[in-house]
Design an enzyme around this catalytic site. Structure first.
Site, PDB file in Angstrom:
ATOM      1  N   GLU A  37       1.597  -0.439  -4.997  1.00 19.18           N
ATOM      2  CA  GLU A  37       0.515   0.599  -5.324  1.00 19.18           C
ATOM      3  C   GLU A  37       1.176   1.771  -5.435  1.00 19.18           C
ATOM      4  O   GLU A  37       1.458   2.286  -4.413  1.00 19.18           O
ATOM      5  CB  GLU A  37      -0.444   0.414  -4.285  1.00 19.18           C
ATOM      6  CG  GLU A  37      -1.687   1.253  -4.511  1.00 19.18           C
ATOM      7  CD  GLU A  37      -2.319   1.982  -3.414  1.00 19.18           C
ATOM      8  OE1 GLU A  37      -3.475   2.689  -3.571  1.00 19.18           O
ATOM      9  OE2 GLU A  37      -1.631   2.190  -2.477  1.00 19.18           O
TER      10      GLU A  37
ATOM     11  N   ASP B 273       0.705  -1.264  -0.175  1.00 24.88           N
ATOM     12  CA  ASP B 273       0.048  -0.029  -0.065  1.00 24.88           C
ATOM     13  C   ASP B 273       0.786   1.226   0.011  1.00 24.88           C
ATOM     14  O   ASP B 273       1.801   1.409   0.671  1.00 24.88           O
ATOM     15  CB  ASP B 273      -0.969  -0.034   1.308  1.00 24.88           C
ATOM     16  CG  ASP B 273      -1.796   1.066   1.243  1.00 24.88           C
ATOM     17  OD1 ASP B 273      -2.783   1.301   0.430  1.00 24.88           O
ATOM     18  OD2 ASP B 273      -1.907   1.798   1.949  1.00 24.88           O
TER      19      ASP B 273
END
Length: 536
Positions: free
Chosen positions: A261, A199
């Site tokens: 990401e 993330d």
């Protein structure tokens, strides 16, 4: 020795948002046992791996992306034993398992941050985070969710939170932080996970001087593709971290992967995250954001393949995830419509029929490309955004922190439908679901699509089978000469043709149609907003 089994290069990976996938115990929240029971359906669909959004211990201020304990499962979702069973069952079905890792920040309820608040300024406990002195915030940085990115403590210091106030940013220049996450990696690798989706992979390192930045802190796109990156995103130091992580993963067999990401522009900078000694893949957000226009799509396909090809990496393709409006709704607006930060009551509404038609065509186009594809739960059902979700039930912190100007991401996170006539549409054994499901969910339920010719689920299942049969993920793209608003390329022996124009398009003489996102015209021509796979 690292494994040479590069399974990810052509994999189709299915994102599961645990709280919204399947609820086994009837409390209205999806859970790990629920996921485990539904794995046979995913195997039947034809995917290669699942990626699970966070299921760790968390106060859930940001749907689990505020982690309080990285080595345990939140009781809402089950237990470590349930995680072990899910991983083992997935492997029994031939599916890989990728889990989310959230290294940019912790929850404010993490033991480290509680210790930091209990300790005085300048203490070792506070060095794990980014604390600063001053009568005013250290700079003008803004939170992604709106408002200042700095929160004042009771003793007068400020701490950085690029996301919600309950998500303090870690100090990745601190060796203890780096050692902790190496241990977290090993904890889950030893339990059998096949990789990590990282993330906010571009956010770990901040400019050492905390240089002022007056523009909004937009993590989901919005970066200038020409100028230098903002002082909180895409700093050079992140690459050293991922080289160290890669060394850890390379010690395991079979091969494990890292997926970034990273909302980074242009594609050449994104490709730096997937150099041979760093991550294996990065999400292709420029492709996700490309409008439904042939020239724009061709340009981003070319630039993506060129950028990843230059570093020997595979290209990924994605149309939806838990952070963006579902593409079955997004494509129901005029092609030039820009990003929408959620859709709600009173907002312009998409053309549902047009959106689904284009979504099916877009999905077939994407799955025909060489590389790896990511699917978001429910898109195989043609599921749209819940665009009339009541504002009072919204949970995304973006809604409150933006002063109710951005409706946020709840609309794409509503629990998905499995059975049209069951309580909560088969999501769980009872009527409860943590976000209310709209009545239209019945028409999209899986049990109304399995075995039904022309259904979106059957289209996906057929496409994934044909993709594997013709090895399209490991193929090579060669553009075909076309006229008008038509995009066409060959991948091996398969022609992929999408018609964006108002006039029906001709297929080459002798082409044998394998799949079509909608029925062809009576004379075999391709109607508007339709993608065809044909053997040529």
């Amino acid at each position: 020795m690292p494994s040479t089994d590069a399974w990810w290069r052509d994999a189709v990976i299915y994102q599961i948002y645990p709280r919204s996938f399947a609820d086994a115990n009837g409390d209205g929240m999806g859970d790990l046992p629920g996921i485990t029971t539904r794995l046979p359906r995913l195997r039947e669909l034809g995917i290669d791996a699942v990626w699970l959004s966070p299921f760790y211990v968390s106060p859930q201020h940001d749907a689990g992306y505020d982690v309080a304990d990285y080595r345990d499962v939140d009781p809402r979702f089950g237990s470590l034993g349930d995680a072990d069973k899910l991983i083992a069952t997935a492997h029994d079905h031939g599916l890989k398992v990728i889990v989310d890792l959230v290294p940019n920040h912790t929850s404010s309820e993490h033991a480290w941050f509680r210790a930091a608040l209990a300790a005085p300024p300048g203490s070792p406990e506070r060095e794990r985070y980014i604390f600063r002195d001053g009568a005013e915030p250290p700079n003008s940085w803004q939170s992604v969710f709106g408002g200042s990115a700095w929160q004042r403590t009771d003793d007068g210091q400020w701490y950085l939170h690029l996301f919600d106030v309950s998500q303090p940013d870690l100090n990745w220049d601190h060796p203890e932080v780096r050692a902790e996450f190496l241990d977290i990696l090993r904890f889950w690798l030893d339990r059998g996970v096949d990789g990590f989706r990282v993330d906010v992979a571009h956010g770990l390192i901040k400019d050492a001087d905390l240089t002022d930045w007056t523009q909004p802190s937009v993590v989901l796109g919005g970066l200038d593709p020409v100028g230098p990156p903002p002082p909180m995103w895409d700093q050079e130091g992140v690459h050293e971290i991922y080289r160290e992580w890669r060394t850890v993963l390379d010690g395991y067999s079979p091969a494990r992967i890292l997926v970034a990401e990273a909302w980074v522009q242009p594609e050449e900078r994104l490709a730096r995250y997937v150099r041979p000694d760093e991550m294996h893949q990065a999400f292709n957000f420029p492709y996700l954001e490309a409008p439904w226009l042939p020239a724009e799509l061709r340009a981003v396909i070319d630039s993506s393949l060129a950028a990843t090809g230059a570093v020997g990496a595979t290209t990924t393709w994605v149309l939806s995830n838990h952070d963006v409006v579902r593409h079955a709704s997004r494509l129901g607006f005029p092609a030039e419509t820009g990003r929408k930060p959620g859709i709600g009551i009173g907002d312009p509404q998409p053309d549902t029929g047009l959106g689904l038609r284009r979504a099916r065509a877009a999905s077939l186009l994407m799955l025909g490309l060489p590389g790896s594809a990511y699917l978001y739960q429910g898109e195989e059902l043609g599921l749209p955004e819940h665009t009339t979700l009541a504002d009072e039930v919204r949970e995304d912190p973006a809604w409150e922190r933006s002063g109710h100007t951005e409706r946020g991401r709840d609309g794409c996170r509503v629990p998905i439908p499995w059975e049209a006539d069951a309580p909560s549409y088969g999501f769980g054994p009872g009527d409860d679901s943590w976000l209310p499901q709209p009545a239209i969910w019945a028409e999209y339920a899986l049990d109304r699509q399995i075995g039904v010719a022309g259904s979106t689920w059957e289209l996906y299942r057929s496409a994934l089978a044909a993709r594997r049969e013709h090895d399209l993920g490991n193929g090579a793209l060669v553009w075909s000469a076309t006229e008008g608003d038509v995009l066409a390329f060959r991948n091996g022996e398969i022609l992929v043709l999408t018609n964006f124009g108002q006039e029906a398009a001709e297929l080459p003489s002798g082409a044998r149609v394998l799949l079509s996102s909608e029925p062809l015209d009576g004379d075999g021509r391709v109607p508007t907003d339709v993608t065809v796979w044909a053997a040529v």
